[in-house]
Write an enzyme that holds these catalytic residues in place. Structure first.
Site, short mmCIF file in Angstrom:
data_model
loop_
_atom_site.label_atom_id
_atom_site.label_comp_id
_atom_site.label_asym_id
_atom_site.label_seq_id
_atom_site.Cartn_x
_atom_site.Cartn_y
_atom_site.Cartn_z
N LYS A 15 0.91 -1.23 -0.23
CA LYS A 15 -0.04 -0.11 -0.04
C LYS A 15 0.87 1.37 0.09
O LYS A 15 0.42 2.15 -0.93
CB LYS A 15 -0.90 0.07 1.37
CG LYS A 15 -1.76 -0.93 1.35
CD LYS A 15 -3.21 -0.84 2.42
CE LYS A 15 -2.43 -0.70 3.69
NZ LYS A 15 -1.80 -1.85 4.31
N ARG A 91 -10.59 0.31 9.20
CA ARG A 91 -10.08 -1.09 9.69
C ARG A 91 -11.12 -1.94 10.18
O ARG A 91 -10.81 -2.97 10.49
CB ARG A 91 -9.12 -0.96 10.97
CG ARG A 91 -7.84 -0.01 10.62
CD ARG A 91 -6.75 0.09 11.89
NE ARG A 91 -5.74 0.74 11.46
CZ ARG A 91 -4.44 -0.06 11.22
NH1 ARG A 91 -4.60 -1.18 11.08
NH2 ARG A 91 -3.40 0.73 10.90
N ARG A 125 12.11 -8.55 5.40
CA ARG A 125 12.42 -7.46 5.57
C ARG A 125 13.70 -7.30 6.64
O ARG A 125 13.90 -8.02 7.48
CB ARG A 125 11.47 -6.70 6.03
CG ARG A 125 10.34 -6.17 4.94
CD ARG A 125 9.38 -5.06 5.45
NE ARG A 125 8.64 -5.18 6.53
CZ ARG A 125 7.72 -4.33 6.58
NH1 ARG A 125 7.31 -3.56 5.91
NH2 ARG A 125 7.07 -4.47 8.03
N ARG A 154 13.47 -6.51 12.40
CA ARG A 154 12.49 -5.89 13.53
C ARG A 154 11.72 -7.06 14.16
O ARG A 154 11.52 -8.03 13.41
CB ARG A 154 11.62 -4.91 12.74
CG ARG A 154 12.32 -3.79 11.89
CD ARG A 154 11.45 -2.54 11.72
NE ARG A 154 10.21 -3.06 11.26
CZ ARG A 154 9.32 -2.24 10.52
NH1 ARG A 154 9.65 -1.01 10.34
NH2 ARG A 154 8.11 -2.77 10.12
N ARG A 165 -0.21 -10.83 12.73
CA ARG A 165 -0.81 -9.28 12.27
C ARG A 165 -1.57 -9.61 11.17
O ARG A 165 -2.81 -8.81 11.05
CB ARG A 165 0.38 -8.55 11.91
CG ARG A 165 1.14 -7.85 13.11
CD ARG A 165 2.50 -7.21 12.69
NE ARG A 165 2.35 -6.14 11.47
CZ ARG A 165 3.75 -5.88 10.74
NH1 ARG A 165 4.61 -6.69 10.84
NH2 ARG A 165 3.09 -5.13 9.72
#
Length: 210
Positions: A15, A91, A125, A154, A165
């Site tokens: 996004k 959301r 990532r 991370r 998530r």
């Protein structure tokens, strides 16, 4: 009038990349709930009769900002924008219904990406702690060996956290996607193509509908 665009997609769907393209191509503002909250931390919300009188008090305590506060802040941000691409809101179904009272959307884009692909993207990532730059072990590693050596993953990019998530996103957002499908506004974009191919589809969808 500049287009009113909503972009939906799970974490890792792309996004942010596509929103940047939209801003550049169509001259609209990128409105995200995070940015809007940070920009309006001191906004007076005492009339809502909630526990705190500013959004910042929730944020400083690490508490979830209530829906009514988020709704008010998004409403303000959209009012101030000539055209926009809205990212990170709504959301849930309540927020989607509230949004339809705030503004008319020209196009709702949904970047459709399979869960396993999302997991691969997010767990791959890597962050450069010195510059804040984000890389990816498969798609985008720095040439500099010294930079490669200091990259870290991370905490919220471990597989367990990523799957949670995505699960939370799907649980809350499935009804939102159905809502826009029933309204006839939703355009599904194959988010598993290359970023350039995704952009071609996004650009066409906006030009045809906005």
């Amino acid at each position: 009038m500049e287009p009113h665009i909503l972009i939906l997609g799970a974490p890792g769907a792309g996004k942010g990349t596509q929103s940047d393209n939209i801003v550049e191509e169509f001259g609209v503002e990128h409105v995200t709930t995070g940015d809007a909250l940070r920009a309006n931390k001191e906004m007076d919300i005492s009339h809502l009769g909630l526990e705190y009188d500013t959004p910042g008090e929730y944020m400083d305590r690490g508490e979830l900002v209530p829906d009514e506060v988020v709704n008010e802040i998004v409403d303000t941000a959209l009012d101030e924008a000539d055209g926009f691409v809205l990212d990170g809101y709504p959301r849930n179904l309540d927020q989607a219904e509230t949004l339809s009272e705030m503004t008319d959307l020209d196009v709702v884009l949904y970047l459709d990406v399979d869960e396993e692909e999302l997991v691969e993207r997010l767990t791959g990532r890597r962050l450069d702690p010195e510059t804040g730059d984000i890389y990816h072990v498969e798609f985008n590693m720095p040439d500099d060996e010294e930079v490669r050596q200091r990259l870290v993953q991370r905490e919220d990019d471990t597989e367990e956290t990523v799957r949670e998530r995505i699960r939370v996103y799907q649980e809350n957002t499935e009804p939102v996607i159905e809502f826009y499908e029933e309204e006839g506004d939703l355009i599904r974009i194959d988010g598993e193509q290359t970023p350039d191919e995704v952009w071609d589809d996004v650009k066409s969808a906006i030009e045809e509908n906005a």
